[in-house]
Structures are given as C-alpha cells and as structure tokens.
Design a protein around this motif. Structure first.
Motif, PDB file in Angstrom:
ATOM      1  N   PRO A  40       0.834  -1.213   0.000  1.00  0.00           N
ATOM      2  CA  PRO A  40       0.000   0.000   0.000  1.00  0.00           C
ATOM      3  C   PRO A  40       0.866   1.258   0.000  1.00  0.00           C
ATOM      4  CG  PRO A  40      -0.706  -1.531   1.706  1.00  0.00           C
ATOM      5  CD  PRO A  40       0.571  -2.063   1.147  1.00  0.00           C
ATOM      6  N   SER A  41       0.281   2.389  -0.341  1.00  0.00           N
ATOM      7  CA  SER A  41       1.058   3.630  -0.483  1.00  0.00           C
ATOM      8  C   SER A  41       1.726   4.099   0.816  1.00  0.00           C
ATOM      9  CB  SER A  41       0.172   4.741  -1.039  1.00  0.00           C
ATOM     10  OG  SER A  41      -0.898   5.006  -0.150  1.00  0.00           O
ATOM     11  N   ASN A  42       1.197   3.702   1.959  1.00  0.00           N
ATOM     12  CA  ASN A  42       1.793   4.137   3.233  1.00  0.00           C
ATOM     13  C   ASN A  42       2.892   3.186   3.721  1.00  0.00           C
ATOM     14  OD1 ASN A  42      -0.085   2.102   3.839  1.00  0.00           O
ATOM     15  ND2 ASN A  42      -0.426   2.905   5.886  1.00  0.00           N
ATOM     16  N   ILE A  43       3.168   2.138   2.918  1.00  0.00           N
ATOM     17  CA  ILE A  43       4.197   1.159   3.285  1.00  0.00           C
ATOM     18  C   ILE A  43       5.165   1.010   2.118  1.00  0.00           C
ATOM     19  CG2 ILE A  43       4.662  -1.249   3.867  1.00  0.00           C
ATOM     20  CD1 ILE A  43       1.885  -1.339   5.141  1.00  0.00           C
ATOM     21  N   LYS A  44       6.442   1.109   2.410  1.00  0.00           N
ATOM     22  CA  LYS A  44       7.484   0.917   1.408  1.00  0.00           C
ATOM     23  C   LYS A  44       8.315  -0.294   1.802  1.00  0.00           C
ATOM     24  CE  LYS A  44       6.512   4.774  -0.715  1.00  0.00           C
ATOM     25  NZ  LYS A  44       5.447   4.701  -1.657  1.00  0.00           N
ATOM     26  N   VAL A  45       8.507  -1.196   0.846  1.00  0.00           N
ATOM     27  CA  VAL A  45       9.333  -2.384   1.061  1.00  0.00           C
ATOM     28  C   VAL A  45      10.382  -2.420  -0.032  1.00  0.00           C
ATOM     29  CG1 VAL A  45       9.383  -4.904   1.202  1.00  0.00           C
ATOM     30  CG2 VAL A  45       7.386  -3.656   2.037  1.00  0.00           C
ATOM     31  N   VAL A  84      11.812  -1.982   5.497  1.00  0.00           N
ATOM     32  CA  VAL A  84      10.383  -1.676   5.529  1.00  0.00           C
ATOM     33  C   VAL A  84      10.194  -0.324   6.211  1.00  0.00           C
ATOM     34  CG1 VAL A  84       8.125  -2.422   6.350  1.00  0.00           C
ATOM     35  CG2 VAL A  84       9.818  -4.130   5.684  1.00  0.00           C
ATOM     36  N   LYS A  85       9.405   0.549   5.565  1.00  0.00           N
ATOM     37  CA  LYS A  85       9.017   1.829   6.155  1.00  0.00           C
ATOM     38  C   LYS A  85       7.502   1.877   6.161  1.00  0.00           C
ATOM     39  CE  LYS A  85      12.981   4.455   4.513  1.00  0.00           C
ATOM     40  NZ  LYS A  85      13.409   5.591   3.691  1.00  0.00           N
ATOM     41  N   ILE A 138       0.952   0.544  13.858  1.00  0.00           N
ATOM     42  CA  ILE A 138       1.931  -0.480  14.214  1.00  0.00           C
ATOM     43  C   ILE A 138       1.470  -1.855  13.731  1.00  0.00           C
ATOM     44  CG2 ILE A 138       0.978  -0.852  16.529  1.00  0.00           C
ATOM     45  CD1 ILE A 138       4.696  -0.974  15.841  1.00  0.00           C
ATOM     46  N   GLU A 139       0.162  -2.082  13.730  1.00  0.00           N
ATOM     47  CA  GLU A 139      -0.372  -3.373  13.267  1.00  0.00           C
ATOM     48  C   GLU A 139      -0.037  -3.595  11.787  1.00  0.00           C
ATOM     49  OE1 GLU A 139      -2.746  -2.065  16.779  1.00  0.00           O
ATOM     50  OE2 GLU A 139      -2.225  -1.075  14.902  1.00  0.00           O
ATOM     51  N   SER A 140      -0.123  -2.553  11.004  1.00  0.00           N
ATOM     52  CA  SER A 140       0.217  -2.654   9.577  1.00  0.00           C
ATOM     53  C   SER A 140       1.696  -2.961   9.395  1.00  0.00           C
ATOM     54  CB  SER A 140      -0.123  -1.367   8.843  1.00  0.00           C
ATOM     55  OG  SER A 140      -1.498  -1.109   8.896  1.00  0.00           O
ATOM     56  N   PHE A 141       2.515  -2.340  10.202  1.00  0.00           N
ATOM     57  CA  PHE A 141       3.959  -2.565  10.152  1.00  0.00           C
ATOM     58  C   PHE A 141       4.277  -4.024  10.498  1.00  0.00           C
ATOM     59  CE2 PHE A 141       8.168  -2.328  12.298  1.00  0.00           C
ATOM     60  CZ  PHE A 141       8.930  -1.923  11.217  1.00  0.00           C
ATOM     61  N   ILE A 142       3.684  -4.515  11.564  1.00  0.00           N
ATOM     62  CA  ILE A 142       3.921  -5.896  12.003  1.00  0.00           C
ATOM     63  C   ILE A 142       3.407  -6.886  10.954  1.00  0.00           C
ATOM     64  CG2 ILE A 142       3.276  -7.636  13.730  1.00  0.00           C
ATOM     65  CD1 ILE A 142       3.339  -5.296  15.795  1.00  0.00           C
ATOM     66  N   GLU A 143       2.235  -6.633  10.404  1.00  0.00           N
ATOM     67  CA  GLU A 143       1.677  -7.515   9.374  1.00  0.00           C
ATOM     68  C   GLU A 143       2.574  -7.549   8.138  1.00  0.00           C
ATOM     69  OE1 GLU A 143      -2.317  -6.215   8.611  1.00  0.00           O
ATOM     70  OE2 GLU A 143      -2.981  -6.748  10.627  1.00  0.00           O
ATOM     71  N   THR A 144       3.149  -6.409   7.785  1.00  0.00           N
ATOM     72  CA  THR A 144       4.042  -6.351   6.630  1.00  0.00           C
ATOM     73  C   THR A 144       5.302  -7.172   6.882  1.00  0.00           C
ATOM     74  OG1 THR A 144       3.207  -4.164   6.033  1.00  0.00           O
ATOM     75  CG2 THR A 144       5.349  -4.800   5.121  1.00  0.00           C
ATOM     76  N   ILE A 145       5.880  -7.034   8.062  1.00  0.00           N
ATOM     77  CA  ILE A 145       7.058  -7.820   8.422  1.00  0.00           C
ATOM     78  C   ILE A 145       6.727  -9.306   8.405  1.00  0.00           C
ATOM     79  CG2 ILE A 145       8.727  -8.340  10.261  1.00  0.00           C
ATOM     80  CD1 ILE A 145       9.269  -5.618   9.014  1.00  0.00           C
ATOM     81  N   ASP A 146       5.597  -9.684   8.998  1.00  0.00           N
ATOM     82  CA  ASP A 146       5.170 -11.095   9.001  1.00  0.00           C
ATOM     83  C   ASP A 146       5.012 -11.623   7.584  1.00  0.00           C
ATOM     84  OD1 ASP A 146       5.153 -11.324  11.756  1.00  0.00           O
ATOM     85  OD2 ASP A 146       2.978 -11.077  11.943  1.00  0.00           O
ATOM     86  N   ASP A 147       4.362 -10.845   6.722  1.00  0.00           N
ATOM     87  CA  ASP A 147       4.150 -11.261   5.339  1.00  0.00           C
ATOM     88  C   ASP A 147       5.481 -11.419   4.611  1.00  0.00           C
ATOM     89  OD1 ASP A 147       2.479 -11.811   3.018  1.00  0.00           O
ATOM     90  OD2 ASP A 147       3.135  -9.854   2.285  1.00  0.00           O
TER      91      ASP A 147
END
Length: 80
Positions: free
Chosen positions: A30-35, A48-49, A54-63
């Motif tokens: 998504p636009s608010n997350i950069k990988v 990851v930015k 924080i939930e979105s950040f953790i979910e992105t790391i998990d994914d």
C-alpha cells in the motif's frame, strides 16, 4: 516506523534467488508502506518503512518473512 531484516545465506547465488523471488513485494505494498529488498553478496536485506499503524507494520514484516520462507522452501526442493 522503520525496520530492516538481514538474512545470511551460504552463497551469493542462493541469496540472489531469494531476493528475486520476493521482489514483487517491493511494488505491491500500500502507499503508506514501502518495502525494498536487495541482495548484497550472500545477504538478503529487506527494509520496511510504514507511515500507518503499528499493526500494519507488524503484518508487513510477518508477510515478508512468510514470503522469504516460501522462497527458501521452494529452493530447497530444487537444491537439496
């Protein structure tokens, strides 16, 4: 929030294969997350930015970690 994951592999070719396998994640966030994932010799580095919750950040790391694991499992089947 920012995070960095570094995974060390036995050789550069294996690290390159893992990095290439998960690079689509660099573009589908998504636009608010950069990988961003690169390989540097035998190391896969993912940064990851997240400007969201924080939930979105953790979910992105998990994914990201699940995708790395899937790439590793696939490579193990072809290179036991």
């Amino acid at each position: 929030m920012k995070g960095e994951i570094k995974i060390f592999y036995k050789n550069e070719k294996y690290a390159e294969a893992v990095a290439k396998a998960i690079q689509p994640d660099n573009f589908s966030a998504p636009s608010n997350i950069k990988v961003k994932t690169i390989n540097a010799k035998n190391i896969v580095v993912s940064r990851v930015k997240c400007k969201g919750k924080i939930e979105s950040f953790i979910e992105t790391i998990d994914d990201l970690l699940r995708c790395i694991q899937a790439a590793e499992n696939t490579l193990k089947k072809f290179n036991p």
